[in-house]
Enzyme design. Structure first.
Site, mmCIF file in Angstrom:
data_model
loop_
_atom_site.group_PDB
_atom_site.id
_atom_site.type_symbol
_atom_site.label_atom_id
_atom_site.label_comp_id
_atom_site.label_asym_id
_atom_site.label_seq_id
_atom_site.Cartn_x
_atom_site.Cartn_y
_atom_site.Cartn_z
ATOM 1 N N HIS A 72 -4.146 20.167 30.403
ATOM 2 C CA HIS A 72 -3.241 20.175 31.548
ATOM 3 C C HIS A 72 -3.282 18.857 32.300
ATOM 4 C CE1 HIS A 72 -2.040 24.120 30.923
ATOM 5 N NE2 HIS A 72 -3.017 24.755 31.517
ATOM 6 N N ARG B 39 1.505 12.647 9.069
ATOM 7 C CA ARG B 39 0.621 12.137 8.003
ATOM 8 C C ARG B 39 -0.625 13.029 7.944
ATOM 9 N NH1 ARG B 39 2.544 6.765 10.049
ATOM 10 N NH2 ARG B 39 3.250 5.603 8.231
ATOM 11 N N ARG C 161 4.248 15.984 5.855
ATOM 12 C CA ARG C 161 4.064 15.373 4.541
ATOM 13 C C ARG C 161 2.757 15.895 3.947
ATOM 14 N NH1 ARG C 161 3.407 9.004 4.047
ATOM 15 N NH2 ARG C 161 1.347 9.397 4.909
ATOM 16 N N GLU D 186 9.704 6.235 -1.690
ATOM 17 C CA GLU D 186 8.848 5.085 -1.361
ATOM 18 C C GLU D 186 8.388 4.342 -2.612
ATOM 19 O OE1 GLU D 186 5.282 6.246 0.712
ATOM 20 O OE2 GLU D 186 5.081 8.093 -0.411
ATOM 21 N N ASN E 94 7.395 1.274 4.021
ATOM 22 C CA ASN E 94 6.110 0.553 3.957
ATOM 23 C C ASN E 94 5.690 0.392 2.506
ATOM 24 O OD1 ASN E 94 6.328 0.979 6.674
ATOM 25 N ND2 ASN E 94 4.712 2.515 6.790
ATOM 26 N N ASP E 95 5.731 1.482 1.764
ATOM 27 C CA ASP E 95 5.369 1.394 0.346
ATOM 28 C C ASP E 95 6.532 0.878 -0.492
ATOM 29 O OD1 ASP E 95 2.661 2.078 0.069
ATOM 30 O OD2 ASP E 95 3.141 4.149 0.600
ATOM 31 N N ARG F 231 0.265 -5.864 0.247
ATOM 32 C CA ARG F 231 0.481 -6.276 1.640
ATOM 33 C C ARG F 231 -0.788 -6.797 2.303
ATOM 34 N NH1 ARG F 231 1.531 -0.571 4.811
ATOM 35 N NH2 ARG F 231 1.796 0.720 2.988
ATOM 36 N N CYS G 293 11.100 6.883 7.502
ATOM 37 C CA CYS G 293 9.883 7.022 8.314
ATOM 38 C C CYS G 293 8.957 5.825 8.163
ATOM 39 C CB CYS G 293 9.163 8.323 7.993
ATOM 40 S SG CYS G 293 8.725 8.481 6.261
HETATM 41 C C1 PEP Z 1 5.750 4.514 3.957
HETATM 42 O O1 PEP Z 1 5.205 4.244 2.892
HETATM 43 O O2 PEP Z 1 6.746 3.923 4.395
HETATM 44 C C2 PEP Z 1 5.206 5.584 4.808
HETATM 45 C C3 PEP Z 1 5.834 5.963 5.897
HETATM 46 O O3 PEP Z 1 4.023 6.134 4.438
HETATM 47 P P1 PEP Z 1 2.594 5.525 4.761
HETATM 48 O O4 PEP Z 1 2.787 4.377 5.703
HETATM 49 O O5 PEP Z 1 1.797 6.640 5.327
HETATM 50 O O6 PEP Z 1 2.138 5.102 3.412
HETATM 51 MG MG MG Z 2 3.741 5.593 1.966
#
Ligand code: PEP
Ligand code: MG
Length: 537
Positions: free
Chosen positions: A186, A293, A329, A427, A450-451, A461, A498
């Site tokens: 709260h 995640r 996920r 991805e 991202n992937d 990366r 995402c």
């Molecule tokens: C991605 O790969 O873009 C993603 C959102 O998953 P994570 O960053 O958890 O690998």
């Molecule tokens: Mg990913």
């Protein structure tokens, strides 16, 4: 520096005021007769109701309607005829009104505190709050007058009950610090609603800090700087000014729908890693959760979370989001996310190895435990399942078959559950290239840039020498994104993003042009993302 949990954003600079608990000792109270004890109790209940009504009205003004409901709930709880009759029975048995109230509330406290559901457990702190206020009234004690603290105060307490928080005048309180409580307590909810920076769970803070100490509170990181230097005070004053300015310019987007200039309706969601983060998404105006995640539930422990533990986490998120969409996920481990107790074999190329859905399909018990927990939690809201690192149509088919198997098991066991839509994360280059085929099996897509960027550009990366190639604006990555969106559209399924690129202000116009429906970003980027979408065609 002291460290706790950042529970309400902003920076506060000010002087410490320690709020001590009032001693509620009734051992010296003498029993006269049942009738007068009952009369004392009934008068105290009356006073409680009028005092709490007054506080709820104040809270409506300082924090909002929804927050005031917490205190209105206290009136309802105390007005429960069962509770009152239990207290009167206890008085008939020879107890003074204080002891009667204490024992009955203790019984309710134990009941709520023992429930596994996080939100129900929160009710235990409400029960304690009601008990303390009622005992204080019965004993004729005055509470600490939090409303009278001077401007620039930083309040420190073991915990802030709703009735304490309701007295806070936000113009006088620069920050709050507690020894217990997390982002869903709260204290945290009310601090956020009032826009007061807060660091919670700062261990032993009421002992380490003394009245009058000069402090800086970082409500983002949950840090408390004791004995700050002149330079630190200057630095944090500027940080707070910049934060308030930025907040002001984005605040207009808080309750605004996400509509482009040409009238296209979009959605901005938040990405989370823990159940508590859902609150952060709500706080930042998110329209749903586009990526939970779940691997974070499996980290920093020595065994996998049980079905019940996972069920609690997922249902807490569903309830917090209040019927808004929540995309969970499934376990995305391997690669850089190692979980020691799962005994994942060491591999030459872990990013191309036995990870995510590949690992889950080969470890069915672990996978099914998660799927069962998600299906059970789905009755509490609008949950969807998303499968990570898909490269073949077969993987989604197998995952869906296992989900069906879990649903059948739950049906046979007589447990409540909901069969939910199953989507695919795009991805990998493979998934993007066969997105036309995947769209026939998936209920939705979410593009994980991202992937996708790393795999498409064949770039690690973490390697500085090739980091310039890790760029979502490379034509190959853009084509993969565009192709995925177009194939989703062709099949008539929703498509979101995402990965971090969803918040990229330069990429957003292209994503709108191609038809992306949903942008799921870090909670603190939600309003900026909505602003960018609203400013584009
Ligand atoms: C991605 O790969 O873009 C993603 C959102 O998953 P994570 O960053 O958890 O690998
Ligand atoms: Mg990913």
């Amino acid at each position: 520096m002291l460290k706790g949990i950042g529970a309400s954003q902003g920076f506060g600079i000010g002087k410490a005021i320690i709020i001590e608990d009032v001693k509620l000792d009734y051992s010296a109270v003498k029993y006269s007769d049942a009738e007068s004890e009952k009369a004392r109790l009934s008068k105290a209940v009356e006073d409680f109701i009028s005092e709490t009504k007054h506080m709820a009205d104040e809270l409506k003004l300082t924090a909002g309607e929804k927050e005031a409901e917490i205190l209105e709930g206290h009136i309802t709880m105390l007005g429960d005829p069962f509770m009152l009759s239990q207290m009167n029975d206890s008085i008939d048995a020879g107890n003074v009104a204080e002891a009667a109230a204490d024992s009955v509330f203790q019984m309710f406290y134990d009941m709520f505190a023992s429930v596994e559901d996080e939100l129900m457990r929160q009710r235990a702190s409400d029960v304690k709050d009601i008990r303390d206020t009622l005992l204080r009234i019965l004993l004729g004690l005055k509470s600490v007058d939090i409303s009278a603290v001077p401007k620039g105060s930083i309040l420190i307490a073991k915990d802030f009950t709703p009735s304490m928080t309701s007295q806070i005048k936000k113009e006088n309180v620069s920050a709050i610090i507690t020894e217990i409580g997390g982002v869903t307590s709260h204290s945290a909810i009310l601090a956020r609603a009032m826009g007061i920076p807060a660091a919670l769970s700062v261990l032993n803070s009421t002992e380490i800090i003394s009245d009058g100490d000069l402090l800086i509170v970082d409500g983002f990181k949950g840090e408390v700087i004791t004995e700050p230097t002149g330079d630190q005070i200057k630095e944090y004053t500027l940080k707070q000014e910049a934060y308030l300015k930025e907040k002001e310019s984005l605040n207009v987007y808080f309750n605004k729908p996400t509509i482009t200039k040409s009238g296209l309706v979009k959605k901005v969601y938040g990405n989370i890693g823990k159940a508590e983060d859902a609150q952060n998404v709500v706080q930042n105006g998110g329209e749903g959760i586009g990526l939970f995640r779940t691997e974070f539930l499996f980290m920093d422990r020595d065994r996998a979370p049980t079905e019940q533990e996972q069920f609690e986490a997922y249902s807490t998120v569903a309830k917090t989001m209040d019927e808004k969409e929540v995309i969970i996920r499934t376990l995305d481990i391997g690669g850089d996310k190692n979980i020691p107790y799962l005994d994942i074999e060491k591999e030459e190329n872990p990013f191309l190895g036995h990870r995510a859905i590949r690992y889950c399909l080969d470890n069915k018990e672990l996978f099914k435990t998660q799927l069962r927990a998600i299906l059970r939690a789905a009755v509490f809201g609008d949950i969807k399942i998303m499968i990570p690192l898909v490269t073949t149509v077969d993987e989604i088919k197998k995952a869906k078959a296992l989900i069906k198997e879990c649903a059948d098991e739950l049906e046979n066991e007589g447990l409540s559950y909901k069969l939910v839509p199953v989507g695919v994360m795009i991805e990998t280059p493979s998934a993007a290239i066969i997105s036309d085929l995947l769209a026939k099996e998936a209920a939705f897509f979410s593009i994980g840039t991202n992937d996708l960027t790393g795999y498409t550009m064949a770039v690690d990366r973490g390697n500085a020498k090739v980091s310039a190639l890790y760029d979502c604006f490379q034509p190959s990555v853009l084509r993969a994104i565009e192709m995925t969106i177009k194939n989703a559209k062709k099949e008539g399924i929703p498509v979101g993003m995402c990965g971090e690129a969803a918040a990229n202000t330069e990429l957003i116009p292209k994503l709108i042009e191609w038809g992306l429906d949903e942008f799921s970003v870090t909670p603190s980027s939600i309003l900026q993302t909505r602003k960018t979408i609203c400013e584009n065609e």
